[in-house]
Design an enzyme around this catalytic site. Structure first.
Site, PDB file in Angstrom:
ATOM      1  N   ARG A 198       0.870  -1.397  -0.023  1.00 22.31           N
ATOM      2  CA  ARG A 198       0.069  -0.112   0.061  1.00 22.31           C
ATOM      3  C   ARG A 198       0.786   1.280   0.095  1.00 22.31           C
ATOM      4  NH1 ARG A 198      -4.110  -3.372   2.834  1.00 22.31           N
ATOM      5  NH2 ARG A 198      -2.747  -3.354   4.654  1.00 22.31           N
ATOM      6  N   ASP A 236     -15.755  -1.233  -5.067  1.00 20.02           N
ATOM      7  CA  ASP A 236     -15.910  -2.454  -4.149  1.00 20.02           C
ATOM      8  C   ASP A 236     -17.446  -2.904  -4.085  1.00 20.02           C
ATOM      9  OD1 ASP A 236     -14.112  -3.950  -1.797  1.00 20.02           O
ATOM     10  OD2 ASP A 236     -16.009  -4.237  -1.531  1.00 20.02           O
ATOM     11  N   SER A 237     -17.729  -3.842  -3.877  1.00 18.45           N
ATOM     12  CA  SER A 237     -19.193  -4.560  -3.873  1.00 18.45           C
ATOM     13  C   SER A 237     -19.651  -4.539  -2.583  1.00 18.45           C
ATOM     14  CB  SER A 237     -19.172  -5.793  -4.723  1.00 18.45           C
ATOM     15  OG  SER A 237     -18.390  -6.942  -4.269  1.00 18.45           O
ATOM     16  N   ASP A 286      -6.806  -5.670  -6.603  1.00 15.96           N
ATOM     17  CA  ASP A 286      -6.542  -6.228  -5.524  1.00 15.96           C
ATOM     18  C   ASP A 286      -7.522  -7.205  -5.314  1.00 15.96           C
ATOM     19  OD1 ASP A 286      -5.194  -7.585  -3.350  1.00 15.96           O
ATOM     20  OD2 ASP A 286      -5.686  -5.861  -2.069  1.00 15.96           O
ATOM     21  N   CYS A 326      -4.120 -13.042  -4.690  1.00 16.83           N
ATOM     22  CA  CYS A 326      -4.054 -13.996  -3.327  1.00 16.83           C
ATOM     23  C   CYS A 326      -4.250 -15.279  -3.494  1.00 16.83           C
ATOM     24  CB  CYS A 326      -4.529 -13.241  -2.039  1.00 16.83           C
ATOM     25  SG  CYS A 326      -6.158 -12.868  -2.319  1.00 16.83           S
TER      26      CYS A 326
HETATM   27  N1  SAH Z   1      -7.209  -3.956  -1.492  1.00 22.67           N
HETATM   28  C1  SAH Z   1      -8.005  -4.361  -0.020  1.00 22.67           C
HETATM   29  C2  SAH Z   1      -8.199  -5.528   0.294  1.00 22.67           C
HETATM   30  C3  SAH Z   1      -9.059  -6.123  -0.996  1.00 22.67           C
HETATM   31  S1  SAH Z   1      -9.968  -7.572  -0.307  1.00 22.67           S
HETATM   32  C4  SAH Z   1      -6.941  -3.553   0.971  1.00 22.67           C
HETATM   33  O1  SAH Z   1      -6.036  -2.993   0.796  1.00 22.67           O
HETATM   34  O2  SAH Z   1      -7.505  -3.683   2.200  1.00 22.67           O
HETATM   35  C5  SAH Z   1     -10.982  -7.882  -1.629  1.00 22.67           C
HETATM   36  C6  SAH Z   1     -12.330  -6.810  -1.731  1.00 22.67           C
HETATM   37  O3  SAH Z   1     -12.924  -7.389  -3.084  1.00 22.67           O
HETATM   38  C7  SAH Z   1     -13.256  -6.943  -0.650  1.00 22.67           C
HETATM   39  O4  SAH Z   1     -13.396  -5.683  -0.088  1.00 22.67           O
HETATM   40  C8  SAH Z   1     -14.644  -7.527  -1.347  1.00 22.67           C
HETATM   41  O5  SAH Z   1     -15.681  -6.803  -0.705  1.00 22.67           O
HETATM   42  C9  SAH Z   1     -14.296  -7.113  -2.861  1.00 22.67           C
HETATM   43  N2  SAH Z   1     -15.008  -7.732  -3.856  1.00 22.67           N
HETATM   44  C10 SAH Z   1     -15.228  -9.090  -3.852  1.00 22.67           C
HETATM   45  N3  SAH Z   1     -15.725  -9.426  -5.171  1.00 22.67           N
HETATM   46  C11 SAH Z   1     -16.129  -8.239  -5.884  1.00 22.67           C
HETATM   47  C12 SAH Z   1     -16.417  -7.949  -7.240  1.00 22.67           C
HETATM   48  N4  SAH Z   1     -16.617  -8.984  -7.942  1.00 22.67           N
HETATM   49  N5  SAH Z   1     -16.486  -6.497  -7.350  1.00 22.67           N
HETATM   50  C13 SAH Z   1     -16.183  -5.556  -6.691  1.00 22.67           C
HETATM   51  N6  SAH Z   1     -15.596  -5.993  -5.263  1.00 22.67           N
HETATM   52  C14 SAH Z   1     -15.215  -7.198  -5.043  1.00 22.67           C
END
Ligand code: SAH
Length: 382
Positions: A198, A236-237, A286, A326
């Site tokens: 980050r 984000d969803s 991510d 991941c």
């Molecule tokens: N980058 C973040 C961690 C990401 S974790 C950090 O630094 O803290 C993955 C995220 O993707 C979660 O918040 C989850 O709600 C979201 N997510 C999962 N599937 C998704 C989709 N199809 N569209 C949008 N967001 C999604």
């Protein structure tokens, strides 16, 4: 086994001397009678045994756990001495010699996740030792990962020690104040593995228009803004994650008017951006884990290819893509090939400027490649 991999699969076992219960301590012996190690047994799982120690005479008792926990915590102290208000992973399962145990510290609150029959058997000992070793104000259990089912364990969550007036714990990460919901946040509440990434990605954001996909509670959003991003769109969803992300902007006195928040599916939203001819200078991808195991790697590969291809198309010349996976089931090599394919199909010339890994408090045991689940690439297009 001979290569010191800490898992013994059911298919590798020729004979068991007696039927043990899940969590029992057993000796692992080779066909020729040679002792291989001492392990936790689980007749209900595909991973039948998880190695505690390669010396079969090591006593598996309370002091074994105190020693292993102490060793893991000491290693973190030696390496970084994170302050009392910071957050860190104290125990990273197999790679710290404690298969199926994750322990994260959020300031003075400890969150643990037990996902193996062996650590489940020693649960009380582990919790008591953690209390003694860390002096935590509270210990919260988040044993609710999908992998629990594979071990035949029932989910278990809630406060196990101390007091917690609110499930929201505030921590400092790279100078930013963050609120972590230990009761209902993802995993143990936050994605600690991305701490260093980050910051590094943030440092590249000055004057750039940023698209942060899968933003969760805004970890990358905060760092890009702090380093002078011109505008940041976070997607984000999860409405709850976005709510907390917005809260983080005001908590850290970052400019709200440079932020856009989008509650959407990233796969669809990227297409919408493409159809509207939008362009960005820095895109972060991510996503959550698409492939927990190698068996699901092919489906996951299609997902990665899709979002990376779309992201390349949305970049301005000179634009940067920080892209992560991941998925334990997708190796660093495979991930790189997928991203290369996406770049080719997008018609871009792509340079890799940097490779990302999980932060140092997430060690990878050299004989346990599964521990290296997080990988990322910093790509630049001309
Ligand atoms: N980058 C973040 C961690 C990401 S974790 C950090 O630094 O803290 C993955 C995220 O993707 C979660 O918040 C989850 O709600 C979201 N997510 C999962 N599937 C998704 C989709 N199809 N569209 C949008 N967001 C999604």
């Amino acid at each position: 086994m001979l290569r010191r991999h800490p898992w013994v699969f059911s298919g590798a076992i020729a004979r068991t001397e007696r039927t043990g219960a899940a969590g029992d301590t057993v000796r692992i012996v080779a066909q020729d009678g040679r002792a291989l190690g001492i392990a936790a047994w689980n007749p209900d799982a595909n991973i039948s045994a998880r190695i505690w120690d390669w010396d079969e005479n090591t006593p598996i008792d309370a002091s074994f756990f105190v020693n292993r926990l102490e060793r893991a915590i000491r290693m973190r102290r030696e390496l970084s001495a994170r302050g009392p208000h910071e957050a860190e992973r104290l125990v990273h399962a197999e790679s710290d010699g404690l298969p199926g145990l994750i322990v994260d510290r959020y300031a003075d609150v400890i969150v643990l996740q037990i996902s193996s029959a062996g650590c489940h058997r020693w649960r009380e000992t582990i919790i008591d030792s953690l209390q003694q070793l860390t002096g935590a104000r509270a210990i919260y259990e988040r044993s609710d990962a999908d992998v629990l089912e594979l071990e035949g364990l029932a989910p278990r969550t809630g406060l196990v020690k101390g007091r917690l007036d609110s499930p929201i714990v505030e921590v400092i990460e790279n100078g930013m104040r963050l609120r972590v919901d230990v009761a209902s946040g993802h995993k143990t509440g936050f994605y600690l593995d991305q701490r260093d990434n980050r910051l590094q990605v943030g440092q590249l954001a000055a004057d750039r228009e940023v698209l942060n996909c899968f933003s969760y509670t805004g970890g990358f959003t905060l760092q890009t803004l702090a380093h002078g991003a011109a505008r940041v769109t976070s997607v984000d969803s999860s409405a709850e994650a976005l709510r907390l992300a917005r809260e983080h902007i005001s908590l850290n006195e970052m400019p709200q008017d440079r932020c856009d928040w989008v509650d959407a599916d990233v796969f669809e939203y990227l297409r919408r951006l493409r159809d509207h001819n939008r362009r960005f200078d820095l895109i972060i991808l991510d996503p959550p884990r698409f492939a927990p195991t190698a068996a699901s790697a092919e489906r996951a590969a299609r997902g990665y290819k899709d979002i990376n291809l779309l992201a390349f198309k949305l970049l301005r010349p000179g634009g940067l893509l920080a892209t992560f996976s991941c998925s334990g089931g997708v190796s660093a090599d495979l991930f790189r090939k997928i991203v290369a394919g996406a770049g080719l199909d997008a018609g871009c010339t792509v340079q890799i400027l940097k490779q990302f890994h999980a932060a140092m408090d997430h060690p990878v045991l050299l004989t346990f490649p599964e521990g290296e689940y997080l990988k990322g690439l910093l790509c630049r297009i001309d």
